[in-house]
Write an enzyme that holds these catalytic residues in place. Structure first.
Site, short mmCIF file in Angstrom:
data_model
loop_
_atom_site.label_atom_id
_atom_site.label_comp_id
_atom_site.label_asym_id
_atom_site.label_seq_id
_atom_site.Cartn_x
_atom_site.Cartn_y
_atom_site.Cartn_z
CD GLU A 100 7.72 75.45 61.10
OE1 GLU A 100 8.51 75.95 61.91
OE2 GLU A 100 8.08 74.93 60.03
CE1 TYR A 119 11.00 79.75 61.38
CE2 TYR A 119 9.60 78.86 63.10
CZ TYR A 119 10.36 78.69 61.97
OH TYR A 119 10.48 77.46 61.42
CG ASP A 166 15.43 79.34 61.61
OD1 ASP A 166 16.00 79.86 60.62
OD2 ASP A 166 15.64 78.18 61.95
CB CYS A 194 25.61 77.57 56.94
SG CYS A 194 26.31 79.21 57.22
CB CYS A 247 32.96 76.84 53.53
SG CYS A 247 32.54 77.88 54.94
CB CYS A 280 28.41 75.96 51.39
SG CYS A 280 27.07 77.18 51.43
CB CYS A 286 29.47 82.95 51.26
SG CYS A 286 29.41 83.18 53.05
#
Length: 352
Positions: A43, A125, A143, A195, A202, A205, A211
């Site tokens: 991370e 984060y 994030d 995305c 899309c 997705c 959305c």
DNA sequence: GACCCGTGGGG
DNA sequence: TCCCCAAGGGT
């Protein structure tokens, strides 16, 4: 169009079960997480950095320092050199400070988001991501990927950075109590592969039906302010070579490239009139100019070759580094490029 | 909130 | 080529 949070969560986790990216620091969906040391290490490396850039560094660090106690016991210079090329070197300094803090408390990371947040190098984060992924805490991970996904999902018109508050609030409504780590990684995978910032897919997705942004232009979100132009600075770096070795310094602990091994330079001030004098009285020969882009300015670095015959009066503290091991010096990219330039120039001289 | 702090890849 | 951007944190 609107859907319950549970509908969105289920759709996303189902998608993740089939489409999760396989990454070296990650366990497959639904399986126990890697140990906290690995989650944390990855991370921190992934802060503002792509997975492709991180992968070789993650492997190198894990091989060299398999446990956090090993990293805590490492020499500062060795860790900085191992980080060379990855950028944002304050991360490496904080990494070591954090490793030592955790080792001092017996080698176990705090198991809560709040406890993690107090460690050096873990901000909002990273504390949330380690808590969710390594410890299964229902922490909300935001994030740049999540920011984009949420801004589109809820069609948030407010521009960044002010929109962060609303984006976080919206993200919190989605965070599940079950599989929070998988959920966080699913959101990030969705942002990274579907995305995307430009040309979102899309049609592929799993959240398309829910959305709001999709019915408008999804690329509009999140709304961002105009970016300032990067100024151009210039400076000089000094290449002093003798007996098959080159003279290197270690930069101060803070500021640009802090703590990194480097060529001596003039400080490359904003106006290009760096105030550090050459470490030796001439003669100097201009070898060439290396242009390098940093996060907030570009630099034209003029590489100066010492062409005299008396290095005994060097005015700086530093070390002589063997040219045949220059790749092991741990130079940040700017100086690694300068070194390659200087060595290539010599090669030409010999060839001619 | 604004600014500082790297680097490499993709459109 | 240029511009944008990436699993942000510290001050």
């Amino acid at each position: 169009m609107d859907a319950s949070a549970e509908t969105v969560r289920s759709a996303l986790l189902a998608w993740y079960d089939d489409h999760a990216r396989r990454l070296p620091w990650r366990s497959p969906p639904g399986s126990p997480p890697p140990d906290p040391y690995r989650v944390w290490l990855s991370e921190v490396m992934l802060q503002q950095t792509t997975t492709a850039a991180v992968a070789p560094y993650y492997a190198k660090f894990l091989d060299r320092w398999p446990r956090i106690e090993d990293l805590a016991a490492a020499e500062d210079g060795d860790v900085m050199a191992a980080w060379a090329g990855l950028g944002y070197y304050a991360r490496a300094r904080n990494l070591l400070a954090c490793a030592r803090a955790v080792a001092a408390r017996g080698g176990a990371f705090p198991a809560t988001e709040a406890g993690l947040r107090a460690l050096p190098g873990l901000g909002t984060y990273t504390a949330a991501s380690v808590a969710a992924i390594a410890f299964g805490e229902a922490a909300t991970v935001v994030d740049a990927n999540v920011e984009r996904v949420v801004a589109r999902l809820f069609a948030i018109e407010e521009p960044l950075p002010a929109a962060r508050k609303a984006i976080r609030a919206a993200a919190e409504t989605l965070t599940p109590d079950e599989r929070p780590g998988d959920f966080a990684q699913a959101m990030m995978d969705l942002g990274a592969t579907i995305c995307t910032a430009r040309s979102p897919r899309c049609l592929l997705c799993p959240l398309a039906d829910y959305c709001r942004g999709r019915t408008q232009e999804p690329e509009r979100f999140p709304v961002k302010p105009a970016r300032k132009a990067r100024p151009l600075r210039s400076g000089r770096a000094w290449w002093v070579e003798a007996g098959g070795k080159v003279f290197l310094v270690t930069r101060p602990g803070k500021g640009m490239l802090g703590g990194m091994r480097a060529l001596p330079d003039d400080g490359w001030s904003a106006r290009g009139d760096g105030d550090h004098l050459p470490p030796l009285d001439g003669p100097w020969r201009h070898l060439g100019t290396v242009r390098h882009g940093f996060s907030h300015f570009d630099l034209d670095l003029q590489l100066m070759l010492y062409s005299g015959d008396n290095c005994s009066r060097l005015s700086l503290n530093g070390e002589w580094w063997p040219l045949d091991r220059i790749d092991d010096a741990g130079l940040p990219t700017l100086f690694a490029r300068a070194a390659r330039f200087a060595l290539a120039d010599q090669g030409e001289d010999q060839g001619a």
